[in-house]
Scaffold this motif. Structure first.
Motif, PDB file in Angstrom:
ATOM      1  N   VAL A  44       0.845  -1.193   0.000  1.00  0.00           N
ATOM      2  CA  VAL A  44       0.000   0.000   0.000  1.00  0.00           C
ATOM      3  C   VAL A  44       0.880   1.242   0.000  1.00  0.00           C
ATOM      4  N   GLY A  45       0.457   2.242  -0.767  1.00  0.00           N
ATOM      5  CA  GLY A  45       1.207   3.497  -0.832  1.00  0.00           C
ATOM      6  C   GLY A  45       0.280   4.681  -0.606  1.00  0.00           C
ATOM      7  N   GLY A  46       0.899   5.828  -0.373  1.00  0.00           N
ATOM      8  CA  GLY A  46       0.144   7.074  -0.376  1.00  0.00           C
ATOM      9  C   GLY A  46      -0.803   7.280   0.785  1.00  0.00           C
ATOM     10  N   HIS A  47      -0.453   6.821   1.988  1.00  0.00           N
ATOM     11  CA  HIS A  47      -1.213   7.248   3.171  1.00  0.00           C
ATOM     12  C   HIS A  47      -1.120   8.768   3.315  1.00  0.00           C
ATOM     13  N   HIS A  48       0.091   9.275   3.066  1.00  0.00           N
ATOM     14  CA  HIS A  48       0.364  10.697   3.264  1.00  0.00           C
ATOM     15  C   HIS A  48       0.465  11.403   1.917  1.00  0.00           C
ATOM     16  N   ALA A  49      -0.290  12.487   1.787  1.00  0.00           N
ATOM     17  CA  ALA A  49      -0.516  13.118   0.491  1.00  0.00           C
ATOM     18  C   ALA A  49       0.758  13.576  -0.207  1.00  0.00           C
ATOM     19  N   ARG A  50       1.665  14.165   0.549  1.00  0.00           N
ATOM     20  CA  ARG A  50       2.836  14.804  -0.064  1.00  0.00           C
ATOM     21  C   ARG A  50       3.933  13.816  -0.435  1.00  0.00           C
ATOM     22  N   GLU A  51       3.759  12.545  -0.084  1.00  0.00           N
ATOM     23  CA  GLU A  51       4.824  11.557  -0.291  1.00  0.00           C
ATOM     24  C   GLU A  51       4.626  10.873  -1.647  1.00  0.00           C
ATOM     25  N   TRP A  52       4.871  11.643  -2.692  1.00  0.00           N
ATOM     26  CA  TRP A  52       4.534  11.196  -4.043  1.00  0.00           C
ATOM     27  C   TRP A  52       5.276   9.930  -4.460  1.00  0.00           C
ATOM     28  N   ILE A  53       6.533   9.810  -4.044  1.00  0.00           N
ATOM     29  CA  ILE A  53       7.318   8.636  -4.440  1.00  0.00           C
ATOM     30  C   ILE A  53       6.680   7.355  -3.879  1.00  0.00           C
ATOM     31  N   ALA A  54       5.955   7.486  -2.760  1.00  0.00           N
ATOM     32  CA  ALA A  54       5.320   6.336  -2.121  1.00  0.00           C
ATOM     33  C   ALA A  54       4.078   5.867  -2.883  1.00  0.00           C
ATOM     34  N   VAL A  55       3.710   6.590  -3.936  1.00  0.00           N
ATOM     35  CA  VAL A  55       2.649   6.151  -4.845  1.00  0.00           C
ATOM     36  C   VAL A  55       3.276   5.509  -6.077  1.00  0.00           C
ATOM     37  N   ASP A  56       4.305   6.148  -6.593  1.00  0.00           N
ATOM     38  CA  ASP A  56       4.907   5.644  -7.831  1.00  0.00           C
ATOM     39  C   ASP A  56       5.656   4.327  -7.622  1.00  0.00           C
ATOM     40  N   VAL A  57       6.250   4.129  -6.462  1.00  0.00           N
ATOM     41  CA  VAL A  57       6.967   2.860  -6.238  1.00  0.00           C
ATOM     42  C   VAL A  57       6.004   1.661  -6.299  1.00  0.00           C
TER      43      VAL A  57
ATOM     44  N   GLN B  64      -7.072 -12.106   4.530  1.00  0.00           N
ATOM     45  CA  GLN B  64      -6.070 -12.742   5.387  1.00  0.00           C
ATOM     46  C   GLN B  64      -4.668 -12.555   4.823  1.00  0.00           C
ATOM     47  N   VAL B  65      -4.296 -11.316   4.592  1.00  0.00           N
ATOM     48  CA  VAL B  65      -3.003 -11.061   3.972  1.00  0.00           C
ATOM     49  C   VAL B  65      -1.885 -11.621   4.854  1.00  0.00           C
ATOM     50  N   ALA B  66      -0.878 -12.150   4.186  1.00  0.00           N
ATOM     51  CA  ALA B  66       0.204 -12.832   4.891  1.00  0.00           C
ATOM     52  C   ALA B  66       1.353 -11.896   5.244  1.00  0.00           C
ATOM     53  N   ALA B  67       1.373 -10.718   4.625  1.00  0.00           N
ATOM     54  CA  ALA B  67       2.413  -9.730   4.920  1.00  0.00           C
ATOM     55  C   ALA B  67       2.020  -8.424   4.245  1.00  0.00           C
ATOM     56  N   MET B  68       2.647  -7.331   4.690  1.00  0.00           N
ATOM     57  CA  MET B  68       2.331  -6.029   4.095  1.00  0.00           C
ATOM     58  C   MET B  68       3.561  -5.123   4.120  1.00  0.00           C
ATOM     59  N   ILE B  69       3.685  -4.348   3.047  1.00  0.00           N
ATOM     60  CA  ILE B  69       4.608  -3.205   3.064  1.00  0.00           C
ATOM     61  C   ILE B  69       3.786  -1.951   2.824  1.00  0.00           C
ATOM     62  N   SER B  70       3.978  -0.953   3.683  1.00  0.00           N
ATOM     63  CA  SER B  70       3.354   0.352   3.516  1.00  0.00           C
ATOM     64  C   SER B  70       4.457   1.352   3.183  1.00  0.00           C
ATOM     65  N   TYR B  71       4.325   1.993   2.003  1.00  0.00           N
ATOM     66  CA  TYR B  71       5.392   2.895   1.545  1.00  0.00           C
ATOM     67  C   TYR B  71       5.136   4.331   1.987  1.00  0.00           C
ATOM     68  N   HIS B  72       6.199   4.957   2.441  1.00  0.00           N
ATOM     69  CA  HIS B  72       6.200   6.371   2.826  1.00  0.00           C
ATOM     70  C   HIS B  72       7.520   6.974   2.357  1.00  0.00           C
ATOM     71  N   ASN B  73       7.638   8.285   2.486  1.00  0.00           N
ATOM     72  CA  ASN B  73       8.975   8.884   2.481  1.00  0.00           C
ATOM     73  C   ASN B  73       8.940  10.082   3.415  1.00  0.00           C
ATOM     74  N   TYR B  74      10.087  10.504   3.979  1.00  0.00           N
ATOM     75  CA  TYR B  74      11.423  10.148   3.559  1.00  0.00           C
ATOM     76  C   TYR B  74      12.208   9.655   4.773  1.00  0.00           C
ATOM     77  N   SER B  75      13.445   9.196   4.616  1.00  0.00           N
ATOM     78  CA  SER B  75      14.418   8.840   5.649  1.00  0.00           C
ATOM     79  C   SER B  75      15.246   7.601   5.329  1.00  0.00           C
ATOM     80  N   GLN B  76      14.812   6.796   4.341  1.00  0.00           N
ATOM     81  CA  GLN B  76      15.514   5.562   3.978  1.00  0.00           C
ATOM     82  C   GLN B  76      15.623   4.611   5.173  1.00  0.00           C
TER      83      GLN B  76
END
Ligand SMILES: [Zn+2]
Length: 339
Positions: free
Chosen positions: A91-104, A212-224
């Motif tokens: 899942v991406g784009g919880h936070h509006a300004r974190e555009w890279i977290a949508v494109d990834v 029943q998802v077995a795992a999740m990645i939630s994308y945000h930025n920034y900080s690596q």
């Protein structure tokens, strides 16, 4: 002649200053450069479904308060059937300004589909699992960030007191209301009036439980960073050893691509945050859930990551996503404790 000149001059100045007299900035055209705005994202998902009808299915999970669909794309063989296969969520784009977290996550969908025919490993993942990608959970906020206020973070809920927006990543129902979230509607980390008060978080909750998802990645930025639960407390999670191992493996696989270092750590090491997506999924269902904070490393350029970074950021994150898919499909899942 002189009067006419003065009149022209006056109207010119009126035009010049009419914009700045208003508190609310005029929305600009929805141009996000090489990043996808909402309309472009919608188009790209439809294009992928049309190009790969056997492998890709786009569904709307629901409509936001501003009537935008929240899209999910399912990637699997026999995609229209609900097969008894391991399911994973990006899942991406919880936070509006974190555009890279949508494109990834969007590029992840495209990459999986385009490589199905030529790459045996990708084919294997798509044949043996159901990969769900929700690239933009907060389309209202994202659109506002694109047109009006680049640094907008929350959704666009009208709080009824002249303020707008709930921080979706403080609105989940596990340890909601704890440290690192705010009860003030004015705050950037406003948690909302109640756990899951927002449609966006309700959709993730219902989706994760139903599938029943077995795992999740939630994308945000920034900080690596590759962050694992808990975020609400500095205490270690019951499965800290495993969570830390998975995060370290992902961080190492990211580093191997362009030698860009993402640090694996417990979420609370960054700062305490209560009511986020990963604490909820792990806390409720005990499956591994990670927040990946994408490029850049520091506040310069911070959220305004140049669009030349889109491709390399995606490339370095691809092996980490594939690793978690592989791990979840090989039965690495911790015991489910669904209600
Ligand atoms: Zn964020």
């Amino acid at each position: 002649m002189k009067n006419k000149f003065q009149a022209i001059l006056l109207s010119y100045f009126l035009l010049l200053f009419s914009g700045s007299a208003c508190d609310t900035p005029e929305p600009g055209p929805p141009d996000a450069g090489l990043y996808h705005n909402y309309a472009e994202l919608t188009q790209e998902l439809a294009r992928l479904q049309a190009q790969f009808p056997e492998l890709a299915k786009v569904v709307s999970l629901g409509k936001t308060v501003e009537s935008r669909d929240i899209w999910a794309i399912k990637i699997s063989d026999n995609v229209t059937a609900n097969e008894d296969e391991s399911e994973i969520l990006f899942v991406g784009g919880h936070h509006a300004r974190e555009w890279i977290a949508v494109d990834v996550p969007l590029l992840l969908a495209r990459n999986l589909l385009e490589n199905y025919a030529s790459d045996a490993r990708t084919k294997n993942y798509i044949d043996n699992g159901e990969i769900w990608i929700i690239p933009l959970l907060n389309p209202d906020g994202h659109q506002y960030s694109v047109t009006t206020n680049r640094l907008w973070r929350k959704n666009r809920r009208n709080n009824g007191d002249g303020t707008f927006g709930v921080d979706l990543n403080r609105n989940y129902g596990y340890q909601w209301g704890g440290p690192g979230s705010s009860g003030s509607t004015f705050s950037e980390t406003y948690r909302g009036t109640a756990p899951f008060s927002e449609l966006e978080t309700q959709l993730i909750r219902d989706f994760a439980i139903e599938h029943q998802v077995a795992a999740m990645i939630s994308y945000h930025n920034y900080s690596q960073l590759v962050l694992f639960p808990w975020g609400f407390t500095n205490a270690p999670a019951p499965d800290q050893t495993l969570l830390s191992q998975l995060a370290t493996t992902m961080a190492d696989s990211i580093f191997a691509v362009h030698r860009v270092r993402y640090t694996p750590e417990q979420s609370s090491d960054l700062y305490l945050a209560s009511g986020d997506a990963t604490d909820w999924l792990y806390g409720e269902t005990r499956v591994p859930a990670f927040t990946i904070e994408l490029r850049p490393r520091s506040s310069s350029p911070g959220f305004i990551l140049p669009d030349r970074d889109i491709q390399p950021t995606f490339q370095e994150n691809l092996p980490a996503a594939l690793f978690l898919i592989q791990w979840s499909q090989q039965g690495g899942t911790m015991t489910l404790r669904l209600k």
